[in-house]
Structure formats: structure tokens, C-alpha cells
Design a protein around this motif. Structure first.
Motif, mmCIF file in Angstrom:
data_model
loop_
_atom_site.group_PDB
_atom_site.id
_atom_site.type_symbol
_atom_site.label_atom_id
_atom_site.label_comp_id
_atom_site.label_asym_id
_atom_site.label_seq_id
_atom_site.Cartn_x
_atom_site.Cartn_y
_atom_site.Cartn_z
ATOM 1 N N ASP A 51 0.792 -1.144 -0.045
ATOM 2 C CA ASP A 51 -0.016 -0.092 -0.054
ATOM 3 C C ASP A 51 0.768 1.229 0.085
ATOM 4 N N THR A 52 1.131 1.831 -1.229
ATOM 5 C CA THR A 52 1.855 3.005 -1.495
ATOM 6 C C THR A 52 1.531 4.211 -0.852
ATOM 7 N N THR A 53 0.177 4.201 -0.131
ATOM 8 C CA THR A 53 -0.326 5.450 0.410
ATOM 9 C C THR A 53 -0.088 5.340 1.988
ATOM 10 N N LYS A 54 0.481 4.187 2.567
ATOM 11 C CA LYS A 54 0.753 4.238 4.094
ATOM 12 C C LYS A 54 2.243 3.979 4.076
ATOM 13 N N LYS A 55 3.361 4.432 4.932
ATOM 14 C CA LYS A 55 4.588 4.194 5.158
ATOM 15 C C LYS A 55 4.519 2.934 5.982
ATOM 16 N N GLY A 56 5.525 2.029 5.582
ATOM 17 C CA GLY A 56 5.683 0.712 6.407
ATOM 18 C C GLY A 56 6.616 -0.171 5.288
ATOM 19 N N THR A 57 6.958 -1.415 5.505
ATOM 20 C CA THR A 57 7.512 -2.474 5.177
ATOM 21 C C THR A 57 6.406 -3.635 4.907
ATOM 22 N N TYR A 58 6.162 -3.900 3.588
ATOM 23 C CA TYR A 58 5.376 -4.886 2.957
ATOM 24 C C TYR A 58 6.122 -6.078 2.431
ATOM 25 N N LYS A 59 5.555 -7.317 2.796
ATOM 26 C CA LYS A 59 6.329 -8.356 2.125
ATOM 27 C C LYS A 59 5.208 -8.923 0.854
ATOM 28 N N VAL A 60 6.017 -9.152 -0.317
ATOM 29 C CA VAL A 60 5.355 -9.752 -1.368
ATOM 30 C C VAL A 60 5.951 -11.165 -1.588
ATOM 31 N N TYR A 61 4.796 -12.166 -1.500
ATOM 32 C CA TYR A 61 5.152 -13.526 -1.379
ATOM 33 C C TYR A 61 5.135 -14.032 -2.873
ATOM 34 N N TYR A 62 6.351 -14.775 -3.476
ATOM 35 C CA TYR A 62 6.177 -15.615 -4.616
ATOM 36 C C TYR A 62 6.078 -16.959 -4.454
ATOM 37 N N SER A 63 5.223 -17.792 -4.838
ATOM 38 C CA SER A 63 5.141 -19.208 -4.301
ATOM 39 C C SER A 63 5.073 -20.193 -5.350
ATOM 40 N N ILE A 64 5.547 -21.272 -5.412
ATOM 41 C CA ILE A 64 5.445 -22.459 -6.486
ATOM 42 C C ILE A 64 5.760 -23.572 -5.881
ATOM 43 N N GLY A 65 4.768 -24.693 -5.946
ATOM 44 C CA GLY A 65 4.917 -25.792 -5.238
ATOM 45 C C GLY A 65 4.825 -25.462 -3.451
ATOM 46 N N ASN A 66 5.908 -26.102 -2.892
ATOM 47 C CA ASN A 66 5.989 -25.842 -1.369
ATOM 48 C C ASN A 66 7.000 -24.673 -1.215
ATOM 49 N N TYR A 67 7.279 -23.976 -1.997
ATOM 50 C CA TYR A 67 8.675 -23.174 -2.093
ATOM 51 C C TYR A 67 8.170 -21.738 -2.038
ATOM 52 N N ILE A 68 8.369 -20.824 -0.967
ATOM 53 C CA ILE A 68 8.025 -19.291 -1.021
ATOM 54 C C ILE A 68 9.340 -18.707 -0.872
ATOM 55 N N ASN A 69 9.290 -17.574 -1.950
ATOM 56 C CA ASN A 69 10.294 -16.523 -1.708
ATOM 57 C C ASN A 69 9.737 -15.059 -1.341
ATOM 58 N N VAL A 70 10.509 -14.293 -0.606
ATOM 59 C CA VAL A 70 9.888 -12.980 -0.234
ATOM 60 C C VAL A 70 10.847 -11.718 -0.530
ATOM 61 N N ARG A 71 9.890 -10.932 -1.003
ATOM 62 C CA ARG A 71 10.507 -9.452 -1.444
ATOM 63 C C ARG A 71 10.118 -8.613 -0.325
ATOM 64 N N TYR A 72 10.976 -7.807 0.136
ATOM 65 C CA TYR A 72 10.612 -6.555 1.476
ATOM 66 C C TYR A 72 10.270 -5.471 0.262
ATOM 67 N N VAL A 73 9.291 -4.692 0.484
ATOM 68 C CA VAL A 73 9.066 -3.301 0.098
ATOM 69 C C VAL A 73 8.868 -2.368 0.946
ATOM 70 N N THR A 74 9.788 -1.328 1.257
ATOM 71 C CA THR A 74 9.558 -0.345 2.178
ATOM 72 C C THR A 74 8.940 1.030 1.535
ATOM 73 N N VAL A 75 7.885 1.669 2.139
ATOM 74 C CA VAL A 75 7.385 2.780 1.616
ATOM 75 C C VAL A 75 7.600 3.871 2.698
ATOM 76 N N GLU A 76 8.304 5.075 2.316
ATOM 77 C CA GLU A 76 8.767 5.977 3.209
ATOM 78 C C GLU A 76 8.653 7.360 2.738
#
Length: 76
Positions: A51-76
Motif C-alpha cells: 500500500d503505497t499510501t501508507k508508510k511501512g514495510t510490506y512483504k510480497v510472496y512468490y510461491s511455487i509448489g511448497n517453496y515461497i520467496n519473499v521480497r520486502y518493499v519499504t514505503v517511506e
């Protein structure tokens, strides 16, 4: 690349991203290949609540099968 059972996966771009408040977040995605080297990126599920209208750090999850990768997006 990370080997996750039957898949090799990698985020496109950086694992941690910082954007300014109210800027547009452009999803960079991820890529995946199977053991034979076939592109299966279209099977990756993306779960994002950035949510780019609110400051904070957000997680974006990418999953395939049983595997999950995470990206961190910080809005400041």
C-alpha cells in the motif's frame, strides 16, 4: 537461483526495495525453471499487499509448489 525441490527460482530485481510515499509500485516478479530447464515462471503465484499510501514495510510472496520467496518493499 535457489533450488527448491523440483524448481529453480529467483526474484527479478532486488530482494529489498524502497519507494517513496504515494509512488507507484511496479511488480518485478520472479522466474522459475524446472529440473530440465523449462521456464515455468507462469506457475508462480504472487501475493502482495503493498500500500503505497501508507508508510511501512510490506512483504510480497512468490510461491511455487511448497517453496515461497519473499521480497520486502519499504514505503517511506
Amino acid at each position: 537461483n535457489v533450488f527448491a525441490g523440483n524448481y529453480y527460482t529467483a526474484l527479478k530485481g532486488e530482494k529489498e526495495i524502497t519507494i517513496k510515499l504515494n509512488d507507484k509500485y511496479n511488480e518485478l516478479g520472479a522466474k522459475a525453471t524446472d529440473k530440465e530447464g523449462n521456464d515455468i515462471s507462469n506457475k508462480i503465484e504472487i501475493d502482495s499487499e503493498v500500500d503505497t499510501t501508507k508508510k511501512g514495510t510490506y512483504k510480497v510472496y512468490y510461491s511455487i509448489g511448497n517453496y515461497i520467496n519473499v521480497r520486502y518493499v519499504t514505503v517511506e
